[in-house]
Design a protein around this motif. Structure first.
Motif, short mmCIF file in Angstrom:
data_model
loop_
_atom_site.label_atom_id
_atom_site.label_comp_id
_atom_site.label_asym_id
_atom_site.label_seq_id
_atom_site.Cartn_x
_atom_site.Cartn_y
_atom_site.Cartn_z
N HIS A 146 58.60 -11.37 83.67
CA HIS A 146 57.98 -10.32 84.13
C HIS A 146 56.62 -10.26 83.08
N ASP A 147 56.76 -11.13 82.23
CA ASP A 147 55.34 -11.11 81.41
C ASP A 147 54.27 -12.21 81.45
N PHE A 148 54.79 -13.05 82.74
CA PHE A 148 53.90 -14.19 83.01
C PHE A 148 52.61 -13.83 83.57
N VAL A 149 51.55 -14.30 83.30
CA VAL A 149 50.43 -14.27 83.82
C VAL A 149 49.87 -15.37 84.36
N PHE A 150 49.29 -15.34 85.91
CA PHE A 150 48.61 -16.54 86.16
C PHE A 150 47.17 -16.34 85.67
N ASN A 151 46.93 -17.57 84.91
CA ASN A 151 46.06 -17.56 83.87
C ASN A 151 44.67 -18.31 84.68
N GLN A 152 44.77 -19.51 85.06
CA GLN A 152 43.52 -20.28 85.47
C GLN A 152 43.90 -21.16 86.46
N THR A 153 42.71 -21.79 87.15
CA THR A 153 42.72 -22.88 88.05
C THR A 153 41.80 -23.80 87.46
N MET A 154 42.25 -25.08 87.41
CA MET A 154 41.53 -26.06 86.88
C MET A 154 40.77 -26.73 87.89
N MET A 155 39.59 -27.14 87.71
CA MET A 155 38.57 -27.92 88.66
C MET A 155 37.67 -28.80 87.78
N ARG A 156 37.78 -30.14 88.11
CA ARG A 156 37.11 -31.13 87.36
C ARG A 156 35.69 -30.95 87.80
N ILE A 157 34.69 -31.15 86.92
CA ILE A 157 33.42 -31.17 87.13
C ILE A 157 32.59 -32.44 86.49
N LYS A 158 31.66 -32.98 87.11
CA LYS A 158 30.94 -34.07 87.02
C LYS A 158 29.88 -33.82 85.86
N ASP A 159 29.18 -33.01 86.10
CA ASP A 159 27.79 -32.43 85.39
C ASP A 159 27.99 -30.97 84.71
N PRO A 160 28.37 -30.57 83.40
CA PRO A 160 28.70 -29.54 83.00
C PRO A 160 27.43 -28.67 83.12
N GLN A 161 26.48 -29.29 82.84
CA GLN A 161 25.06 -28.36 82.84
C GLN A 161 24.84 -27.64 84.37
N ARG A 162 24.90 -28.52 85.32
CA ARG A 162 24.66 -27.89 86.61
C ARG A 162 25.97 -26.95 87.08
N SER A 163 27.00 -27.19 86.60
CA SER A 163 28.30 -26.51 87.06
C SER A 163 28.22 -25.14 86.31
N LEU A 164 27.96 -25.37 85.08
CA LEU A 164 27.91 -23.91 84.19
C LEU A 164 26.70 -23.24 84.69
N LYS A 165 25.52 -23.85 85.09
CA LYS A 165 24.46 -22.95 85.69
C LYS A 165 24.87 -22.19 86.77
N PHE A 166 25.52 -23.04 87.92
CA PHE A 166 25.77 -22.43 88.97
C PHE A 166 26.82 -21.13 88.72
N TYR A 167 28.05 -21.53 87.85
CA TYR A 167 28.99 -20.18 87.86
C TYR A 167 28.29 -19.30 86.92
N SER A 168 27.57 -19.59 86.00
CA SER A 168 27.03 -18.36 85.31
C SER A 168 25.93 -17.56 85.95
N GLU A 169 25.03 -18.49 86.70
CA GLU A 169 23.80 -17.79 86.99
C GLU A 169 24.05 -17.32 88.52
N VAL A 170 24.68 -18.10 89.29
CA VAL A 170 24.93 -17.84 90.69
C VAL A 170 25.95 -16.88 90.93
N MET A 171 27.13 -17.27 90.41
CA MET A 171 28.36 -16.32 90.49
C MET A 171 28.49 -15.35 89.35
#
Length: 183
Positions: free
Chosen positions: A20-45
């Motif tokens: 009853h107290d289980f929480v679906f917490n995360q989906t993991m995805m591998r990324i190649k370049d953190p700078q471009r992925s972090l920019k995308f997910y923070s700025e675009v999304m």
């Protein structure tokens, strides 16, 4: 009475109280370049990095991203340990995993799951206005897999993140009519 809101073969009716107290917490995805992925997910999304965890011995970093309103961001602790507890308690986050050095390797590429062999397909974002969101994605030069007017399922879009993972974009209030046309 069923514990499920809909029917499908294979569903279990027993709802073990231990879950009853289980929480679906995360989906993991591998990324190649953190700078471009972090920019995308923070700025675009519009997502917020709620916790970064570096593992020097194993040479990888985890970036936990959440879709938070300004009010929700104020509820997060500045204390390291409390922030870890909050990170691993919250539902529906992305865990972006970067293996150090991948950004410099030309042969590192990730499978989106949408070509053979198929597997993982996409993540999804609900937006209040699909057309406005798509215009914004165009302004950010985001690659579209499918625009709202394309394909059999009109009224939803698919964009790609920097590693080629698909992101479905939709407006929830428009889905009942859209889906009823295909059911």
């Amino acid at each position: 009475m069923s514990r499920h809101f809909d029917q499908a073969k294979g569903l279990a009716e027993n709802h073990d109280p231990q879950t009853h107290d289980f929480v679906f917490n995360q989906t993991m995805m591998r990324i190649k370049d953190p700078q471009r992925s972090l920019k995308f997910y923070s700025e675009v999304m519009g997502m917020t990095l709620v916790k970064r965890l570096d593992f020097p011995e194993m040479k990888f970093t985890l970036y936990f991203m959440a879709a938070l309103s300004p009010e929700q961001r104020q509820q997060w602790s500045t204390d390291h340990d409390e922030r870890i507890t909050q990170t691993f308690s919250r539902p529906a986050m992305l865990e972006l995993t970067h293996n150090w050095g991948d950004e410099d390797k030309e042969d590192v590429d990730f499978h989106s799951g949408n070509s053979e062999p198929k597997g993982f397909g996409h993540i999804g974002f609900a937006v209040p206005d699909l057309e406005a969101a798509c215009k914004r994605f165009e302004q950010h030069r985001v690659e579209f897999q499918k625009r709202p007017q394309d394909g059999n399922m009109k009224g939803i879009a698919f964009i790609k993140d920097p590693d080629g993972y698909w992101i479905e974009i939709f407006t929830p209030e428009k889905l009942p009519k859209l889906l009823s046309e295909h059911l």
